[in-house]
Design an enzyme around this catalytic site. Structure first.
Site, mmCIF file in Angstrom:
data_model
loop_
_atom_site.group_PDB
_atom_site.id
_atom_site.type_symbol
_atom_site.label_atom_id
_atom_site.label_comp_id
_atom_site.label_asym_id
_atom_site.label_seq_id
_atom_site.Cartn_x
_atom_site.Cartn_y
_atom_site.Cartn_z
ATOM 1 N N ASP A 177 0.833 -1.197 0.000
ATOM 2 C CA ASP A 177 0.000 0.000 0.000
ATOM 3 C C ASP A 177 0.870 1.251 0.000
ATOM 4 O O ASP A 177 1.400 1.654 1.038
ATOM 5 C CB ASP A 177 -0.922 -0.023 1.232
ATOM 6 C CG ASP A 177 -1.776 1.229 1.359
ATOM 7 O OD1 ASP A 177 -1.775 2.048 0.418
ATOM 8 O OD2 ASP A 177 -2.435 1.387 2.403
ATOM 9 N N GLU B 52 30.401 10.465 7.038
ATOM 10 C CA GLU B 52 30.831 10.239 8.416
ATOM 11 C C GLU B 52 29.679 10.600 9.354
ATOM 12 O O GLU B 52 29.662 11.684 9.956
ATOM 13 C CB GLU B 52 32.065 11.091 8.738
ATOM 14 C CG GLU B 52 33.278 10.774 7.866
ATOM 15 C CD GLU B 52 34.448 11.713 8.132
ATOM 16 O OE1 GLU B 52 34.233 12.771 8.777
ATOM 17 O OE2 GLU B 52 35.572 11.410 7.701
ATOM 18 N N GLU C 231 27.543 11.090 12.527
ATOM 19 C CA GLU C 231 27.689 11.141 13.968
ATOM 20 C C GLU C 231 26.342 10.868 14.618
ATOM 21 O O GLU C 231 25.294 11.101 14.012
ATOM 22 C CB GLU C 231 28.231 12.513 14.396
ATOM 23 C CG GLU C 231 29.622 12.792 13.851
ATOM 24 C CD GLU C 231 30.064 14.230 14.041
ATOM 25 O OE1 GLU C 231 31.266 14.495 13.862
ATOM 26 O OE2 GLU C 231 29.214 15.087 14.336
ATOM 27 N N HIS D 53 29.770 14.709 7.664
ATOM 28 C CA HIS D 53 30.702 15.171 6.643
ATOM 29 C C HIS D 53 30.731 14.142 5.516
ATOM 30 O O HIS D 53 30.792 12.940 5.774
ATOM 31 C CB HIS D 53 32.098 15.340 7.231
ATOM 32 C CG HIS D 53 32.116 16.192 8.471
ATOM 33 N ND1 HIS D 53 33.020 15.990 9.491
ATOM 34 C CD2 HIS D 53 31.342 17.235 8.850
ATOM 35 C CE1 HIS D 53 32.809 16.881 10.441
ATOM 36 N NE2 HIS D 53 31.790 17.640 10.084
ATOM 37 N N GLU E 30 35.614 17.203 0.925
ATOM 38 C CA GLU E 30 34.775 16.864 2.071
ATOM 39 C C GLU E 30 33.767 17.997 2.272
ATOM 40 O O GLU E 30 34.161 19.126 2.595
ATOM 41 C CB GLU E 30 35.623 16.686 3.333
ATOM 42 C CG GLU E 30 34.795 16.408 4.581
ATOM 43 C CD GLU E 30 35.608 16.543 5.860
ATOM 44 O OE1 GLU E 30 35.272 15.870 6.843
ATOM 45 O OE2 GLU E 30 36.581 17.338 5.867
ATOM 46 N N ARG F 162 39.129 22.973 8.902
ATOM 47 C CA ARG F 162 37.842 22.359 9.207
ATOM 48 C C ARG F 162 36.747 23.382 9.497
ATOM 49 O O ARG F 162 35.604 22.999 9.757
ATOM 50 C CB ARG F 162 37.999 21.390 10.387
ATOM 51 C CG ARG F 162 38.854 20.180 10.054
ATOM 52 C CD ARG F 162 39.158 19.318 11.260
ATOM 53 N NE ARG F 162 40.130 18.285 10.924
ATOM 54 C CZ ARG F 162 39.835 17.058 10.531
ATOM 55 N NH1 ARG F 162 38.573 16.691 10.440
ATOM 56 N NH2 ARG F 162 40.788 16.191 10.248
ATOM 57 N N GLU G 210 32.921 11.064 19.977
ATOM 58 C CA GLU G 210 32.966 12.400 19.364
ATOM 59 C C GLU G 210 32.998 13.491 20.439
ATOM 60 O O GLU G 210 33.027 13.225 21.633
ATOM 61 C CB GLU G 210 31.790 12.593 18.401
ATOM 62 C CG GLU G 210 32.176 12.471 16.920
ATOM 63 C CD GLU G 210 33.203 13.513 16.481
ATOM 64 O OE1 GLU G 210 33.342 14.560 17.149
ATOM 65 O OE2 GLU G 210 33.884 13.277 15.465
ATOM 66 N N GLU H 287 31.099 8.402 16.505
ATOM 67 C CA GLU H 287 31.266 8.388 15.055
ATOM 68 C C GLU H 287 31.892 7.066 14.647
ATOM 69 O O GLU H 287 32.842 6.593 15.272
ATOM 70 C CB GLU H 287 32.152 9.544 14.590
ATOM 71 C CG GLU H 287 32.379 9.577 13.078
ATOM 72 C CD GLU H 287 33.219 10.769 12.645
ATOM 73 O OE1 GLU H 287 34.196 10.551 11.897
ATOM 74 O OE2 GLU H 287 32.918 11.907 13.059
ATOM 75 N N ARG I 260 31.097 19.590 4.516
ATOM 76 C CA ARG I 260 30.976 19.461 5.959
ATOM 77 C C ARG I 260 29.612 19.884 6.522
ATOM 78 O O ARG I 260 29.355 19.673 7.707
ATOM 79 C CB ARG I 260 32.096 20.261 6.641
ATOM 80 C CG ARG I 260 33.479 19.703 6.339
ATOM 81 C CD ARG I 260 34.580 20.501 7.018
ATOM 82 N NE ARG I 260 34.496 20.516 8.456
ATOM 83 C CZ ARG I 260 34.925 19.541 9.256
ATOM 84 N NH1 ARG I 260 35.453 18.437 8.725
ATOM 85 N NH2 ARG I 260 34.830 19.650 10.565
#
Length: 470
Positions: free
Chosen positions: A51, A130, A132, A269, A358, A339, A212, A220, A360
């Site tokens: 359904d 990644e 978390e 990330h 990456e 970062r 973390e 993580e 973030r």
């Protein structure tokens, strides 16, 4: 693996049933279970009926019949069920037209992979998220017409440093000091390792696991990168395993981006790169050892970030994490190593195969199939139009003056703002019929009605603190 091999696997593993799973529009796995007597090679072409009107954001009740067709390449034994159970992930098919369903997230991801190949730019997009998450010992919440509250607890949380635990041993993680401490401060090493071993059992290659930054059990576990659709499948397995291992220990896990006030939220990330004929295309001689293609890809991500945020950061709670002035990647800039930039170029290795970007700002409340596809389409738009990402921002963004920050664009401040950006900027997602206009419109309409408007109508508990005596 084909249908015949799946049936042999089931027999070899003494499976008594098959669990058929599919992903709903917003990222949650759904399932039903059929006995082995109902399994034959035909189901891999004919599928099972269900359904579709009872699934969020899918069919109207007058067109509810849908099919889920199992993908034989996804066969694996469930690591949690009491009775031996073979799991198959399926694709959603319209029973009348026999066409793939446009709102099936896995189908969107498959179309994104096909579109990449059709452009000739590359043949494989690799993603390495990644995610978390938090593992709590207790969670309670309620929201009704006359009350609203939530209550979280964790044995390792700093707020329990004075609790009578008969005895309290004092190993509590202070706010923002949870990044990779050893036990006994890290009280969840064995639980995370059990998660890792279970993930490996279903075919997920793991690179590392650790505590973390936040107190109260933030964790993580990093998966090794894989192609887009496969990683979408693996992310669903990842969440399923994390939650079920936690429950096995009488605990509860959440991928909610910002469950705790005053400490770090949970991000996801996303490392990504494009390859062709088994060769990496992001390595070059430009900034940070990157190719022109990689820089154009970054420019596409930055240009469309406010729109793709509707998929990469798809909840109201997502924007409790993305707040300017804190350690969150709200500023749309790129850099090597830094970062604090929303797009980072990792510098761990000079190997061309390791060259990647990456992104973030995504968080783990996202539907992986949709988030990965949206980022790929934004990056491809940057490549196709040879967009320029501008100069890198190698300074610590959090130390910039307001005057300097004025020239750096930022992420949306709310889900409503992100949906508005998606409404205004989605043509790049429609290329190759990857996302359809119906998908975009349904996503915006559902989120506005069921999340933004619904939350807007309700008083917030903090408002009583601020305004009750006005």
């Amino acid at each position: 693996m084909d249908g015949k091999q799946v049936l042999k696997l089931a027999k070899d593993k003494k499976a008594v049933c098959v669990d058929v799973r599919f992903c709903d529009f917003f990222g949650s796995w759904q399932h039903f279970t059929v006995p082995m007597t109902e399994m034959s090679e035909d189901v891999f072409s004919e599928g099972f009926g269900f359904d579709g009107s009872s699934i969020r954001g899918w069919q109207a009740i007058n067109a509810s019949d849908m099919l889920v067709v199992p993908d034989p390449t996804t066969a694996v034994m469930d690591p949690f069920t009491q009775h031996p159970t073979l799991v198959l992930v399926g694709n959603i098919i319209d029973p009348i037209t026999k066409e793939e369903y446009s709102r099936d997230p896995r189908n969107i991801a498959m179309k994104a992979e096909a579109y990449l190949k059709s452009t000739g730019i590359g043949d494989t997009a690799y993603f390495g998220p990644e995610p978390e998450f938090f593992v709590f010992d207790d969670v309670r919440y309620d929201c009704n017409e006359h009350s609203a509250y939530y209550l979280l607890d964790s044995n390792e949380a700093i707020w329990n440093s004075g609790r009578d635990e008969e005895p309290n041993l004092g190993y509590k993680i202070r706010h923002k000091e949870g990044y990779v401490p050893c036990p006994p401060s890290d009280a969840q090493q064995d639980i995370r390792q059990e998660m890792v071993l279970t993930m490996e059992q279903v075919g997920i290659q793991i690179e590392r696991q650790h505590h973390e930054v936040a107190t109260a059990g933030q964790a993580e576990i990093d998966m090794r990168f894989d192609s887009l659709v496969k990683m979408g499948d693996k992310l669903n397995w990842y969440k399923y395993i994390v939650k079920n291992v936690a429950r096995r220990h009488g605990m509860t896990a959440t991928f909610m981006p910002k469950p705790i006030f005053g400490d770090n939220g949970s991000g996801m990330h996303c490392h990504q790169s494009i390859w062709k004929s088994s060769k990496p295309l992001f390595a070059g001689k430009g900034y940070a050892g990157m190719s022109d293609m990689a820089m154009h890809y970054i420019a596409g991500i930055l240009k469309h970030a406010t729109a793709i945020a509707a998929f990469t950061n798809p909840t109201n709670n997502s924007y409790r994490r993305l707040v300017p002035g804190f350690e969150a990647p709200v500023n749309l800039a790129y850099s090597s190593r830094n970062r604090s930039a929303s797009v980072r170029i990792p510098m761990y290795s000079e190997s061309p195969k390791a060259k990647r970007i990456e992104v973030r700002f995504p968080d783990p409340s996202a539907n992986g199939y949709l988030a990965f596809s949206a980022m790929l389409m934004a990056g491809l738009d940057g490549i196709q139009n040879k967009l320029d990402p501008g100069d890198p921002l190698d300074k610590n963004i959090y130390s910039l003056t307001p005057e300097e920050l004025a020239h750096v664009p930022s992420m949306p401040g709310s889900l409503e703002e992100a949906l508005g950006a998606l409404q205004d900027d989605h043509e790049f997602l429609l290329k190759g019929d990857v996302f359809t206009k119906d998908v975009i419109d349904t996503w915006i309409e559902y989120k506005m009605e069921n999340e933004i408007s619904a939350q807007r109508l309700r008083p917030h508990p903090y408002e009583f603190f601020l305004y009750y005596d006005c």
